[in-house]
Scaffold this motif. Structure first.
Motif, PDB file in Angstrom:
ATOM      1  N   ALA A  76      15.836 -52.244 -15.147  1.00 43.44           N
ATOM      2  CA  ALA A  76      14.881 -53.304 -15.489  1.00 43.44           C
ATOM      3  C   ALA A  76      14.458 -54.082 -14.247  1.00 43.44           C
ATOM      4  CB  ALA A  76      15.506 -54.241 -16.522  1.00 43.44           C
ATOM      5  N   ILE A  77      15.425 -54.362 -13.371  1.00 42.24           N
ATOM      6  CA  ILE A  77      15.107 -55.107 -12.142  1.00 42.24           C
ATOM      7  C   ILE A  77      14.178 -54.303 -11.255  1.00 42.24           C
ATOM      8  CG2 ILE A  77      16.108 -56.027 -10.014  1.00 42.24           C
ATOM      9  CD1 ILE A  77      18.561 -56.817 -11.579  1.00 42.24           C
ATOM     10  N   VAL A  78      14.479 -53.017 -11.114  1.00 45.11           N
ATOM     11  CA  VAL A  78      13.650 -52.156 -10.267  1.00 45.11           C
ATOM     12  C   VAL A  78      12.224 -52.081 -10.799  1.00 45.11           C
ATOM     13  CG1 VAL A  78      13.283 -49.771  -9.532  1.00 45.11           C
ATOM     14  CG2 VAL A  78      15.563 -50.796  -9.352  1.00 45.11           C
ATOM     15  N   LYS A  79      12.103 -51.953 -12.119  1.00 41.59           N
ATOM     16  CA  LYS A  79      10.762 -51.872 -12.716  1.00 41.59           C
ATOM     17  C   LYS A  79       9.958 -53.137 -12.439  1.00 41.59           C
ATOM     18  CE  LYS A  79       8.340 -51.019 -17.075  1.00 41.59           C
ATOM     19  NZ  LYS A  79       8.492 -50.733 -18.530  1.00 41.59           N
ATOM     20  N   THR A  80      10.601 -54.286 -12.598  1.00 40.98           N
ATOM     21  CA  THR A  80       9.918 -55.562 -12.335  1.00 40.98           C
ATOM     22  C   THR A  80       9.593 -55.727 -10.862  1.00 40.98           C
ATOM     23  OG1 THR A  80      11.088 -56.593 -14.179  1.00 40.98           O
ATOM     24  CG2 THR A  80      10.117 -58.061 -12.531  1.00 40.98           C
ATOM     25  N   LEU A  81      10.537 -55.339 -10.030  1.00 41.16           N
ATOM     26  CA  LEU A  81      10.394 -55.563  -8.592  1.00 41.16           C
ATOM     27  C   LEU A  81       9.292 -54.706  -7.991  1.00 41.16           C
ATOM     28  CD1 LEU A  81      11.834 -57.255  -6.394  1.00 41.16           C
ATOM     29  CD2 LEU A  81      13.238 -55.261  -5.903  1.00 41.16           C
ATOM     30  N   LEU A  82       9.159 -53.482  -8.489  1.00 44.02           N
ATOM     31  CA  LEU A  82       8.209 -52.558  -7.878  1.00 44.02           C
ATOM     32  C   LEU A  82       6.825 -52.614  -8.509  1.00 44.02           C
ATOM     33  CD1 LEU A  82      10.415 -49.403  -7.231  1.00 44.02           C
ATOM     34  CD2 LEU A  82       9.980 -51.379  -5.774  1.00 44.02           C
ATOM     35  N   SER A  83       6.629 -53.487  -9.470  1.00 46.54           N
ATOM     36  CA  SER A  83       5.306 -53.581 -10.085  1.00 46.54           C
ATOM     37  C   SER A  83       4.214 -53.964  -9.088  1.00 46.54           C
ATOM     38  CB  SER A  83       5.332 -54.581 -11.253  1.00 46.54           C
ATOM     39  OG  SER A  83       5.718 -55.868 -10.810  1.00 46.54           O
ATOM     40  N   PRO A  84       4.504 -54.761  -8.040  1.00 46.34           N
ATOM     41  CA  PRO A  84       3.434 -55.065  -7.082  1.00 46.34           C
ATOM     42  C   PRO A  84       2.917 -53.848  -6.315  1.00 46.34           C
ATOM     43  CG  PRO A  84       5.204 -56.660  -6.889  1.00 46.34           C
ATOM     44  CD  PRO A  84       5.702 -55.560  -7.762  1.00 46.34           C
ATOM     45  N   SER A  85       3.689 -52.726  -6.367  1.00 45.04           N
ATOM     46  CA  SER A  85       3.233 -51.549  -5.631  1.00 45.04           C
ATOM     47  C   SER A  85       2.090 -50.844  -6.347  1.00 45.04           C
ATOM     48  CB  SER A  85       4.397 -50.561  -5.448  1.00 45.04           C
ATOM     49  OG  SER A  85       4.801 -50.035  -6.704  1.00 45.04           O
ATOM     50  N   VAL A  86       1.734 -51.320  -7.549  1.00 41.91           N
ATOM     51  CA  VAL A  86       0.614 -50.722  -8.290  1.00 41.91           C
ATOM     52  C   VAL A  86      -0.544 -51.715  -8.300  1.00 41.91           C
ATOM     53  CG1 VAL A  86      -0.121 -49.735 -10.468  1.00 41.91           C
ATOM     54  CG2 VAL A  86       2.251 -49.463  -9.720  1.00 41.91           C
ATOM     55  N   SER A  87      -1.668 -51.288  -7.803  1.00 43.47           N
ATOM     56  CA  SER A  87      -2.827 -52.182  -7.748  1.00 43.47           C
ATOM     57  C   SER A  87      -3.526 -52.200  -9.103  1.00 43.47           C
ATOM     58  CB  SER A  87      -3.805 -51.708  -6.668  1.00 43.47           C
ATOM     59  OG  SER A  87      -4.358 -50.460  -7.029  1.00 43.47           O
ATOM     60  N   VAL A  88      -4.549 -53.013  -9.210  1.00 42.71           N
ATOM     61  CA  VAL A  88      -5.255 -53.151 -10.481  1.00 42.71           C
ATOM     62  C   VAL A  88      -5.946 -51.861 -10.901  1.00 42.71           C
ATOM     63  CG1 VAL A  88      -5.577 -55.636 -10.269  1.00 42.71           C
ATOM     64  CG2 VAL A  88      -7.235 -54.092  -9.224  1.00 42.71           C
ATOM     65  N   ASN A  89      -6.302 -51.042  -9.964  1.00 45.27           N
ATOM     66  CA  ASN A  89      -6.961 -49.784 -10.316  1.00 45.27           C
ATOM     67  C   ASN A  89      -5.960 -48.641 -10.483  1.00 45.27           C
ATOM     68  OD1 ASN A  89      -6.199 -49.203  -7.745  1.00 45.27           O
ATOM     69  ND2 ASN A  89      -8.271 -49.089  -6.899  1.00 45.27           N
ATOM     70  N   GLY A  90      -4.666 -48.992 -10.484  1.00 50.97           N
ATOM     71  CA  GLY A  90      -3.658 -47.979 -10.774  1.00 50.97           C
ATOM     72  C   GLY A  90      -3.170 -47.192  -9.596  1.00 50.97           C
ATOM     73  N   GLN A  91      -3.710 -47.424  -8.420  1.00 49.55           N
ATOM     74  CA  GLN A  91      -3.276 -46.691  -7.237  1.00 49.55           C
ATOM     75  C   GLN A  91      -2.156 -47.457  -6.538  1.00 49.55           C
ATOM     76  OE1 GLN A  91      -6.766 -46.089  -4.858  1.00 49.55           O
ATOM     77  NE2 GLN A  91      -7.393 -44.269  -6.008  1.00 49.55           N
ATOM     78  N   LYS A  92      -1.111 -46.726  -6.166  1.00 42.70           N
ATOM     79  CA  LYS A  92       0.033 -47.350  -5.522  1.00 42.70           C
ATOM     80  C   LYS A  92      -0.309 -47.766  -4.095  1.00 42.70           C
ATOM     81  CE  LYS A  92       3.768 -45.312  -8.212  1.00 42.70           C
ATOM     82  NZ  LYS A  92       5.050 -44.602  -8.175  1.00 42.70           N
ATOM     83  N   GLN A  93       0.183 -48.929  -3.719  1.00 49.95           N
ATOM     84  CA  GLN A  93      -0.045 -49.474  -2.394  1.00 49.95           C
ATOM     85  C   GLN A  93       1.261 -49.457  -1.589  1.00 49.95           C
ATOM     86  OE1 GLN A  93      -3.306 -50.476  -1.527  1.00 49.95           O
ATOM     87  NE2 GLN A  93      -3.584 -49.381  -3.467  1.00 49.95           N
ATOM     88  N   SER A  94       1.132 -49.499  -0.289  1.00 51.29           N
ATOM     89  CA  SER A  94       2.306 -49.514   0.587  1.00 51.29           C
ATOM     90  C   SER A  94       3.127 -50.768   0.326  1.00 51.29           C
ATOM     91  CB  SER A  94       1.859 -49.474   2.050  1.00 51.29           C
ATOM     92  OG  SER A  94       2.963 -49.576   2.902  1.00 51.29           O
ATOM     93  N   LEU A  95       4.443 -50.591   0.219  1.00 53.97           N
ATOM     94  CA  LEU A  95       5.320 -51.704  -0.102  1.00 53.97           C
ATOM     95  C   LEU A  95       6.664 -51.496   0.588  1.00 53.97           C
ATOM     96  CD1 LEU A  95       5.542 -54.308  -1.905  1.00 53.97           C
ATOM     97  CD2 LEU A  95       6.671 -52.835  -3.608  1.00 53.97           C
TER      98      LEU A  95
END
Length: 606
Positions: free
Chosen positions: A443-462
């Motif tokens: 659960a923590i990992v899912k919450t923490l890594l959510s910023p790596s997904v942009s609004v258009n669904g493409q993953k960003q460098s994190l």
């Protein structure tokens, strides 16, 4: 004793630590040899015929059990486990070995003997080696071993002759430079009458001895060093130490000289009754840490004392009385320097309750605390965080999330990471904490890594900055891997690695980056008390204690030279050490990445 032996012969166990760590790491190291300047060396012209490409080791791998045992012994020896290496060698039937493998077998036997300080036995084993049939890498190991054996036995000239042959094999200028310095260091202990002795032929060795004679006298009043060097150049025009090397050796740039100079303990005999007081707890929650630090202090003191008289270490139990009273007692007993206390509360109490009349090297760091004669030195997470952040910025990271334990120490680490990252211009886009007793981080990992997904669904460098023990990291890493992509880079605080290699258990750590003490990487620290050289000191300690041995080593080596650290870094076991304007000793670390469960160092981050 022959005048061609070392002027000072060290105890065998200490010498084995010193020379084994120095010689066996010199060829692969990129760090400068201590007390010497950075020198430019041109590759020597080689008269040896080029060999076809060959593997790094001399094994002809077949389904042969002897070859497998040789490989096992070599691997364990490189990992610093001499006892396991010997057990592997004991399984080999030497009569069944080819000449090449037999020479390799004898070389490994010699290296095991060297690691145990048995020079005589090592020399006997080396006499059974035919270096000409070894690979280039093993020939380098052979001549390093031969140089070490003769140095251990006090035979200077045979040791130097081995280094001359070693020099013809080394390819990198840095390696050649270190070998040249080692040659001059060895010859410098010979008396002038030996260096002045007649030579039947003018060869490379006679050139070295003539140069060593000149350098030995260059600080004598009225000695014409420049004129003597000019004559030497004319007599030995093609000598390896000629031209650029010699010029740099004689006239080093001041800034470089200062940056690479390593502090030394005073060579003059100490004042009778003078001591170095060590204030450490012998009971309580910090006793185990104090034990490891004491091991490092002891081995460093023994090494220094084997070369020149040193003030003895006198230990005081910091738990038996008020720390100010312990300090005053040490001063009354004749202490000229103090190492310790270790506990933060005791450091603060000492500073607030008494004047410090002699230098105190506290082995921890209390923020916003300063006083005349107080120096603070520890494995501070401030340095760890700053170096890890610098590594991430060098990798081009901009956005980061933080994951730290929900403890007081975890909160401090989070603060240091966040402050360092923001000061470097990075953006913190997520922060989470975890209970160190839990095992499910999904659960923590899912919450923490959510910023790596942009609004258009493409993953960003994190970048993910994490602080976790080896045990917790091994549980967290697979859950990170499930969510991980090439856009996520993980940067861990150094508590992820205990200092002991464990490829099987650490195989789950993937490509996690971390920055740690040079001492825990074989190729990063070339001091005489390397981790491999003092393995008998730390092998019986717990994982949490291992790195504290290096803290003890450095604490002893710098206690007499604290003010000088403000002028240039010291190449220590715990890092490149410098003194800041708050009298805190800061550390530059070596960064590494786990690959197949093994940390692979990439070097210091400049």
């Amino acid at each position: 004793m022959s005048d061609r032996k070392f002027a000072v012969i060290m105890p065998r166990r200490v010498l084995s630590c010193w020379f084994f760590g120095l010689l066996f790491l010199a060829a692969c190291s990129e760090q400068p040899v201590k007390n010497k300047t950075q020198l430019e060396v041109r590759p020597q012209a080689s008269t040896r015929k080029a060999k076809p490409a060959e593997p790094p080791r001399s094994y002809r791998m077949t389904d042969n059990q002897n070859s497998l045992h040789l490989l096992d012994a070599d691997t364990r020896l490189q990992a610093g486990d001499s006892q396991a290496a010997q057990k592997a060698l004991d399984k080999i039937n030497a009569e069944q070995l080819s000449p090449e493998l037999f020479s390799k077998y004898k070389l490994l036997q010699a290296q095991v003997a060297l690691s145990m300080g048995d020079a005589e036995q090592a020399l006997k084993k080396l006499e059974g080696v035919r270096p000409a049939i070894l690979t280039d890498a093993d020939q380098i190991a052979y001549y390093q071993s031969m140089a070490f054996v003769h140095a251990l036995l006090g035979d200077v000239l045979p040791s130097v002759r081995a280094r001359l042959k070693l020099g013809r094999l080394l390819q990198k200028p840095e390696q050649q430079k270190q070998n040249i310095v080692a040659i001059l260091d060895a010859l410098s202990v010979l008396p002038l009458e030996t260096l002045s002795g007649p030579s039947p032929i003018v060869d490379e060795l006679s050139g070295w001895m003539a140069l060593a004679k000149i350098l030995k006298q260059r600080n004598v009043a009225g000695f014409d060093t420049a004129g003597q060097i000019q004559q030497w150049r004319q007599m030995f025009p093609g000598h390896p130490a000629n031209a650029d090397y010699l010029q740099a050796y004689l006239n080093p740039p001041p800034a470089v000289q200062q940056a690479t100079q390593e502090p030394e303990q005073p060579a003059q005999p100490p004042t009778p009754g003078a001591t170095i007081a060590v204030l450490l707890p012998s009971s309580g929650s910090y006793a185990s840490a104090a034990k490891a630090i004491r091991e490092g202090l002891t081995v460093a003191h023994r090494l220094a004392a084997s070369a020149a008289p040193q003030m003895p270490l006198k230990y005081y139990d910091s738990e038996k009385d008020d720390i100010a009273n312990v300090y005053r007692q040490a001063v009354s007993d004749g202490a000229k320097q103090v190492i310790g206390p270790l506990v933060k509360e005791q450091i603060q109490s000492l500073v607030q309750s008494t004047e410090l009349t002699i230098p105190v090297l506290a082995l921890n760091h209390v923020e916003n605390l300063s006083k005349t004669n107080l120096y603070q030195f520890g494995l501070s997470p401030i340095d760890d965080a700053e170096q890890l952040v610098l590594k991430a910025k060098r990798d081009g990271q901009q956005n980061a999330v933080l994951l730290t334990p929900d403890t007081n120490q975890g909160q401090r680490v989070r603060h240091y990471l966040m402050s360092a990252w923001q000061a470097a211009g990075g953006a913190v886009v997520g922060v989470e904490s975890y209970d160190p007793k839990q095992h499910d981080f999904a659960a923590i990992v899912k919450t923490l890594l959510s910023p790596s997904v942009s609004v258009n669904g493409q993953k960003q460098s994190l970048a993910l900055f994490v602080s976790a023990s080896p045990e917790l990291a091994r549980e967290l890493a697979p859950q990170l891997k499930y969510s991980q992509s090439s856009e996520l880079s993980v940067y861990a605080m150094p508590n992820i690695y205990s200092g002991r290699q464990n490829p099987v258990r650490d195989s789950e750590l993937g490509n996690i980056n971390f920055c740690d003490l040079p001492w825990v990487f074989a190729d990063a620290y070339t001091g005489p008390l390397s981790q491999q050289a003092v393995q008998n000191t730390w092998q019986g300690l717990s994982d949490s204690q291992v790195k504290l041995v290096a803290l003890g080593i450095d604490a002893y080596n710098i206690i007499g030279q604290l003010p000088q650290l403000a002028g240039g870094p010291y190449a220590g076991a715990t890092g490149r050490l410098s003194l800041n304007n708050e009298n805190r000793i800061t550390r530059k670390l070596v960064c590494a990445q786990f690959r197949s469960g093994v940390p692979v160092a990439s070097g210091f981050i400049e």
